[in-house]
Design an enzyme around this catalytic site. Structure first.
Site, PDB file in Angstrom:
ATOM      1  CD  GLU A  27      -2.507   1.174   2.776  1.00 23.37           C
ATOM      2  OE1 GLU A  27      -3.583   1.777   2.863  1.00 23.37           O
ATOM      3  OE2 GLU A  27      -1.976   0.578   3.750  1.00 23.37           O
ATOM      4  CE  LYS A  70      -7.359   1.118   3.950  1.00 24.92           C
ATOM      5  NZ  LYS A  70      -6.209   1.860   4.532  1.00 24.92           N
ATOM      6  CB  CYS A 101      -3.935  -1.508   4.926  1.00 27.44           C
ATOM      7  SG  CYS A 101      -2.936  -1.147   6.407  1.00 27.44           S
TER       8      CYS A 101
END
Length: 268
Positions: free
Chosen positions: A40, A115, A151
């Site tokens: 990321e 995300k 994440c």
């Protein structure tokens, strides 16, 4: 399927990070990887300045350079980047938000996953500068369906189960995990649990720890803890990195996924 998880420490310069990514993609391809996963924020590390000033669409220089190299090498690459999203007013300020995007690129493939779960936790509000995505994402490599999460998504097990129900046998996770008391233990637990409760391989590539092991365990903000990892569908770690920069590899036995899901039918 041989995969590589690239662990490195990005800087605030998208141009410099692009070169670092290209070098590592070449190294992974030379070692036989068919799928190369980078962290990321691989295009610009968190904490290095405003994200909107270097954010680019998928036709920009960073994504285009990775696409050209992945295509030349015949591999598929996943790498964290940022794309322009929207403009909002908050607390009297005008903020140009971005998408936290996992670029997915290679031969005849160029797309991205935005995300979904922004890191609004531990007194940090990613959603102030990052617009959440809304769509799950899968893609194929050599006939194998791959799912994508990023994440903080890893704290939400249903996303991983839905990716598995959508056919994913491998789920890749670019991440930049904050260090601090107990944070490594949480990362190791969550990465194993998401593989186990989705009965999928999990391939997670993270930012290296700024300051290395000497700084381990101290509060860092979302700037990396290392410990990239490959986990099998039963939650067993196949390989795991330390705090510094490195590339880890694993050969995934894709047929094992079906066998595990037959023994442990938790997706029904």
């Amino acid at each position: 399927m041989k995969i590589a998880a690239v662990q490195f420490l990005a800087t605030g310069s998208t141009k410099d990070n692009m070169q670092a990514c290209l070098e590592r993609i070449r190294a992974a391809a030379e070692n036989g990887a068919r799928l190369v996963v980078l962290p990321e924020a691989a295009s610009q590390a968190f904490g290095t300045g405003r994200l909107d000033t270097q954010a680019e669409n998928l036709e920009g220089s960073y994504a285009s350079a990775l696409r050209a190299e992945a295509t030349r090498l015949g591999v598929t690459v996943v790498a964290g980047t940022f794309r322009p999203a929207d403009t909002i007013e908050r607390d009297g300020k005008t903020i140009n938000r971005v998408y936290n995007t996992a670029l997915i690129t290679g031969p005849d493939l160029h797309t991205g996953y935005d995300k979904i779960h922004t890191y609004d936790a531990f007194s940090y509000r990613e959603s102030d500068t990052v617009k959440p995505g809304t769509q799950l994402c899968t893609f194929d490599v050599d006939g194998v369906t791959i799912g994508v999460a990023t994440c903080y998504d890893i704290r939400f097990p249903e996303q991983f189960r839905e990716l598995a129900r959508a056919g994913a046998k491998v789920i890749v996770v670019p991440f930049s995990w904050a260090d601090g008391p107990g944070k490594l233990e949480q990362w190791r637990l969550l990465s194993a649990a998401r593989a186990l409760d989705s009965t999928s391989y999990l391939v997670a590539a993270g930012q290296a720890r700024p300051g290395g092991q000497e700084q381990a365990g101290q509060d860092s903000g979302p700037t990396g803890i290392g410990h990239s990892v490959v986990v099998d569908p039963t939650g067993r770690r196949l390989t795991e990195a330390g705090y510094g920069e490195e590339i880890i590899y694993a050969d995934l036995d894709i047929e094992r996924v079906a066998a595990v899901r037959k023994q442990l039918p938790v997706l029904g």
